[in-house]
Design a protein around this motif. Structure first.
Motif, PDB file in Angstrom:
ATOM      1  N   THR A   1      18.490  -6.089   4.765  1.00 25.11           N
ATOM      2  CA  THR A   1      17.799  -7.321   4.407  1.00 25.11           C
ATOM      3  C   THR A   1      16.381  -7.043   3.918  1.00 25.11           C
ATOM      4  O   THR A   1      15.727  -6.096   4.362  1.00 25.11           O
ATOM      5  N   THR A   2      15.936  -7.885   3.024  1.00 25.17           N
ATOM      6  CA  THR A   2      14.531  -7.842   2.612  1.00 25.17           C
ATOM      7  C   THR A   2      13.837  -9.158   2.966  1.00 25.17           C
ATOM      8  O   THR A   2      12.772  -9.468   2.431  1.00 25.17           O
ATOM      9  N   ASP A   3      14.468  -9.906   3.851  1.00 24.50           N
ATOM     10  CA  ASP A   3      13.884 -11.152   4.339  1.00 24.50           C
ATOM     11  C   ASP A   3      12.893 -10.808   5.445  1.00 24.50           C
ATOM     12  O   ASP A   3      13.291 -10.331   6.521  1.00 24.50           O
TER      13      ASP A   3
ATOM     14  N   LEU B   1      15.833   0.614  -0.967  1.00 20.66           N
ATOM     15  CA  LEU B   1      15.239  -0.714  -1.162  1.00 20.66           C
ATOM     16  C   LEU B   1      14.037  -0.703  -2.097  1.00 20.66           C
ATOM     17  O   LEU B   1      13.415  -1.748  -2.320  1.00 20.66           O
ATOM     18  N   GLY B   2      13.712   0.457  -2.639  1.00 22.52           N
ATOM     19  CA  GLY B   2      12.582   0.509  -3.551  1.00 22.52           C
ATOM     20  C   GLY B   2      11.295   0.080  -2.863  1.00 22.52           C
ATOM     21  O   GLY B   2      11.005   0.463  -1.730  1.00 22.52           O
ATOM     22  N   ALA B   3      10.540  -0.761  -3.557  1.00 25.18           N
ATOM     23  CA  ALA B   3       9.247  -1.207  -3.023  1.00 25.18           C
ATOM     24  C   ALA B   3       9.404  -2.000  -1.728  1.00 25.18           C
ATOM     25  O   ALA B   3       8.485  -2.043  -0.906  1.00 25.18           O
TER      26      ALA B   3
ATOM     27  N   ALA C   1       6.682  -3.213   9.379  1.00 27.35           N
ATOM     28  CA  ALA C   1       7.256  -3.730  10.622  1.00 27.35           C
ATOM     29  C   ALA C   1       7.288  -2.644  11.692  1.00 27.35           C
ATOM     30  O   ALA C   1       7.034  -2.913  12.880  1.00 27.35           O
ATOM     31  N   TRP C   2       7.588  -1.437  11.274  1.00 28.50           N
ATOM     32  CA  TRP C   2       7.650  -0.309  12.220  1.00 28.50           C
ATOM     33  C   TRP C   2       6.269  -0.017  12.810  1.00 28.50           C
ATOM     34  O   TRP C   2       6.131   0.230  14.004  1.00 28.50           O
ATOM     35  N   THR C   3       5.262  -0.060  11.961  1.00 32.03           N
ATOM     36  CA  THR C   3       3.896   0.151  12.449  1.00 32.03           C
ATOM     37  C   THR C   3       3.530  -0.925  13.468  1.00 32.03           C
ATOM     38  O   THR C   3       2.956  -0.630  14.531  1.00 32.03           O
ATOM     39  N   GLU C   4       3.864  -2.156  13.165  1.00 33.98           N
ATOM     40  CA  GLU C   4       3.601  -3.258  14.095  1.00 33.98           C
ATOM     41  C   GLU C   4       4.330  -3.038  15.419  1.00 33.98           C
ATOM     42  O   GLU C   4       3.767  -3.244  16.506  1.00 33.98           O
TER      43      GLU C   4
END
Length: 360
Positions: free
Chosen positions: A194-196, A340-342, A350-353
């Motif tokens: 997902t890119t949502d 997913l490219g960009a 999200a991972w950093t968060e």
């Protein structure tokens, strides 16, 4: 792929035959060596039977220089600024697509790889590399749950089960943003690609809401933590867990009932390779049924070599293991991580968060 025994074997192997194991300089003009008699391979650690390297050297009269990495990100960081001299690399499916798009991979000449006919068609002409223009499947496997049955006191069958508060401080999550967030998205009934932003955030929130179970984020070493009794549960790659299971009868591996990420690691030739002709000979060599079986039997991952399976060369105990070769109804629940490219940045952010919120 991290057993101490394997490291010892590879060390001895490197001492006995002329294989360089330098992380930074695969071919730096050593006396008596030329580009034509050296094949420089950059592969995941403990991901080949050392005898295969010896056999290839003897058959083709070359010296193999063999370096290793621990993640696709490390591979990309090495190749992206300019190939330092590697002839063979082993990127995972979505990284094949991304590296090809960046012009980092050299197209393959299939005329030089006749053993491609030995590969199971379901691993060919994939969405990440149509027509296998840039890559050939090497091994395949899943991201799943390894666990110590004595420590958990029960069978683990689902992703959500490992977040039970009774496992506080006993779970190692995989240090891989796409895979780890992807399997949580699957557990939540979402698309792992997902890119949502809201769906990706939901995966982050789910882990944060259960952060008391998280002992650490393991960079592909969760199987070692299990083996050493430091955690009870680890999200890991299938073959890594099966390797430690050979020596530790308490360890189990499961593909969770919700499904998971499936991947193939692939042989590819990076742009700037110094010996691309020999690289294609190596790819063809690996696709021989006997060689393909020898590798898979050693590393405990699934073989894409259909001929090896049909000829009975895969260990029966592995072939009958549903964690390595899942039945069709389970395989149908497996999903590839896509390039997913960009939008990959959404997962990185999200991972950093997540890491900040967990504080590990």
């Amino acid at each position: 792929m991290k057993r101490l025994l394997v490291f010892v074997l590879l060390f001895l192997f490197g001492v006995m035959i002329p294989i360089g194991c330098t992380a930074d300089s695969p071919n730096t003009g050593r006396p008596g060596r030329t580009d034509t008699n050296i094949l420089s391979i950059y592969n995941w650690s403990t991901y080949i039977d050392p005898d295969v390297i010896t056999e290839f050297e003897q058959e083709f009269g070359v010296r193999v220089q063999y370096d290793t990495y621990e993640s696709n990100d490390a591979l990309l960081a090495k190749i992206q600024p300019g190939n330092p001299g590697y002839d063979i690399i082993v990127p995972t499916s979505d990284f094949v697509e991304g590296m090809a798009a960046q012009g980092l991979l050299k197209p393959l000449n299939h005329d030089n790889i006749p053993n491609l006919v030995n590969v199971d068609p379901k691993f060919l002409d994939t969405p990440f590399d149509p027509g296998n223009e840039y890559s050939v499947p090497y091994q395949w496997g899943t991201a799943g749950i390894g666990y110590d049955i004595e420590a958990t006191g029960e069978k683990i069958t689902s992703w959500k089960q490992m977040f039970d508060p009774k496992f506080a401080g006993q779970v190692a999550l995989l240090e891989d943003s796409r895979a780890m967030l992807g399997v949580i998205l699957i557990a939540l009934g979402k698309d792992p690609n997902t890119t949502d932003p809201a769906e990706i955030q939901a995966a982050v929130d789910y882990i944060v809401d259960h952060k008391e179970v998280v002992a650490t984020f393991a960079p592909d070493t969760g199987q070692d933590l299990l083996d050493q009794g430091e955690v009870a549960i680890a999200v890991e790659w299938s073959g890594d867990v099966f390797q430690v299971m050979e020596e530790n009868e308490r360890i189990r591996y499961v593909i969770p009932e919700e499904g998971t990420i499936v991947w193939t690691d692939n042989l590819a030739i990076p742009v700037g390779a110094r010996n691309p002709e020999m690289a294609e000979k190596f790819i063809n060599f690996v696709l021989e049924p006997e060689i393909g079986a020898k590798i898979s039997n050693y590393v405990k991952f699934g073989s894409p070599n259909k001929a090896a399976i049909q000829q009975g060369l895969i260990l029966e105990e592995d072939l009958n293991n549903p964690g390595i070769y899942p039945p069709e109804e389970v395989f149908n629940k497996l999903q590839y991580a896509k390039e997913l490219g960009a939008d990959t940045q959404l997962f990185d952010d999200a991972w950093t968060e997540l890491k900040v919120a967990i504080g590990r």
